[in-house]
Write an enzyme that holds these catalytic residues in place. Structure first.
Site, short mmCIF file in Angstrom:
data_model
loop_
_atom_site.label_atom_id
_atom_site.label_comp_id
_atom_site.label_asym_id
_atom_site.label_seq_id
_atom_site.Cartn_x
_atom_site.Cartn_y
_atom_site.Cartn_z
CD GLU A 104 -2.60 1.05 2.74
OE1 GLU A 104 -2.04 0.59 3.76
OE2 GLU A 104 -3.78 1.45 2.73
CE LYS A 179 -7.33 0.45 3.74
NZ LYS A 179 -6.24 1.30 4.30
CB CYS A 221 -3.73 -1.98 4.68
SG CYS A 221 -2.91 -1.47 6.20
O1 KGT Z 1 -2.13 6.95 4.18
C1 KGT Z 1 -1.77 6.54 3.08
O2 KGT Z 1 -1.15 7.24 2.28
C2 KGT Z 1 -2.06 5.12 2.73
N1 KGT Z 1 -2.97 4.49 3.65
C3 KGT Z 1 -2.62 3.95 4.82
O3 KGT Z 1 -1.47 3.94 5.19
C4 KGT Z 1 -3.71 3.32 5.67
C5 KGT Z 1 -4.62 4.39 6.20
S1 KGT Z 1 -3.86 5.54 7.28
N2 KGT Z 1 -3.15 2.52 6.76
C6 KGT Z 1 -3.81 1.50 7.29
O4 KGT Z 1 -4.89 1.10 6.84
C7 KGT Z 1 -3.14 0.83 8.49
C8 KGT Z 1 -4.04 -0.15 9.22
C9 KGT Z 1 -3.47 -0.55 10.53
O5 KGT Z 1 -2.40 -0.16 10.91
C10 KGT Z 1 -4.24 -1.47 11.40
O6 KGT Z 1 -5.27 -2.03 10.96
O7 KGT Z 1 -3.81 -1.67 12.55
#
Ligand code: KGT
EC number: 3.5.1.128
Length: 345
Positions: A104, A179, A221
């Site tokens: 990701e 997503k 993710c």
């Molecule tokens: O922000 C971006 O540029 C790309 N997207 C992400 O990194 C995303 C949203 S902040 N991260 C996750 O989904 C982590 C989930 C996680 O850490 C859990 O389920 O514990």
């Protein structure tokens, strides 16, 4: 494979290698290659086992499709991120992989939603064009695990989709999944995650896509926390589930491996999870630990610390055999709890 790789790394690259074997039920022989001193691209290879039955059959272990999982530390510098990913993809191709998985946010990890919006591109933009050329040049399929995509509705919404793109070895987009579960969570010590500030949730699940390694079910993710999604994908024919990730550094040690192995065991699929690792900028770090889990729940490949890649062979005969021996999908009781994970239309 282990020996081919060992020869390549030691003779051509001059690396010192350790080779270990672990024997564990059910009659699986794991060959472990690790190379502690490597700089980028760094390899940590735990090869999928040449199972005794597979060995006895005509197809040999080295004929099984090889997949590569890339681990990187994206920053807001898109050009540098592309260079790092391209280097790993070229290495994966040299090592004989047919498919490489990127995590990701392989394109960038921005400092705030404003920067995320500014750096985003449509699928028809320059960055995807560069990956198209790379896939063609290397003759490799690519799972681009989470592209910050300006969709059709960008002008009205000014928000993006978190889009998992599959390119075939001709560089054509053969599948996209946006997503569906956005990560809006606040975990003490990890910094707030507010994905919906910049991102719109995807409208639908996607049917698994046939690749040279098997049928791939697409997720991203945080989606791994929703077994309904993985059950829907496996009931639609998935053999490999993918969770490209940028997993938190606090939730990571507690949940990452447990969730991935649980998804593999309950769906009887291979699980491939390419991950972001390390510090992206002053406000954000990720857990790393990219891995491949087999349908028995064994971690058959994992990356070591820092950017690098790991490789695994996908053995669909083993998957079929296991599904026959342990037929959980014939034992479900939808009369008691509904059909969690409806087949996709
Ligand atoms: O922000 C971006 O540029 C790309 N997207 C992400 O990194 C995303 C949203 S902040 N991260 C996750 O989904 C982590 C989930 C996680 O850490 C859990 O389920 O514990």
């Amino acid at each position: 494979m282990a020996f081919e790789l060992r020869k390549y790394l030691s003779e051509e690259k001059g690396f010192n290698l350790m080779l270990g074997f672990i024997i564990r039920p059910p009659h699986q022989l794991l060959s472990l290659l690790s190379c502690p001193g490597l700089r980028i691209p760094r390899f940590s290879v735990l090869c999928a086992p040449p199972r005794l039955r597979t060995m006895a059959a005509s197809s040999s272990f080295s004929e099984l499709p090889l997949v590569a999982v890339c681990q990187v530390t994206s920053t807001p510098d898109k050009e540098q991120n592309f260079k790092t990913c391209a280097e790993l993809i070229r290495e994966a191709a040299r090592l004989g992989a047919c498919l490489a998985f990127l995590p990701e946010a392989f394109d960038f990890i921005a400092r705030d939603p404003e920067e995320t919006r500014r750096l985003s591109e449509p699928l028809s933009g320059n960055l995807l064009e560069e990956y198209t050329q790379l896939a063609r040049e290397c003759g490799l399929w690519l799972s681009l695990g989470g592209f910050h995509e300006r969709g059709q509705d960008w002008e009205q919404t000014q928000k993006i989709y978190n889009c998992h793109v599959i390119l075939n070895n001709m560089g054509s987009v053969v599948a996209t999944y946006r997503k569906t579960h956005l990560c809006d969570v606040e975990i003490p010590g990890q910094g707030p995650m507010r994905e919906s500030n910049s991102t719109i949730p995807g409208p639908s699940l996607e049917s698994p896509i046939s690749t040279p390694a098997g049928k791939i079910g697409l997720a991203i993710c945080y989606d791994m926390r929703f077994p309904e999604l993985s059950l829907a994908l496996v009931q639609a024919g998935a053999e490999i589930l993918t969770y490209p990730s940028a997993f938190g550094s606090v939730t990571g040690p507690a949940h990452w491996e447990v969730l991935l192995r649980a998804r593999a065991i309950e769906t009887q699929c291979y699980v491939v999870a390419a991950a972001q690792c390390g510090r992206h900028h002053e406000k954000r770090a990720s857990y790393g630990h990219s891995m491949v889990v087999d349908p028995w729940g064994t971690v058959v490949a994992r990356c070591s610390e820092g950017p690098g890649l790991c490789l695994a062979r996908i053995d669909l005969n083993y998957l079929q055999q296991l599904r026959k021996q342990l037929p959980v999908f014939q034992h479900r009781r939808p009369d008691l709890y509904g059909n969690l994970g409806h087949p996709l239309s």
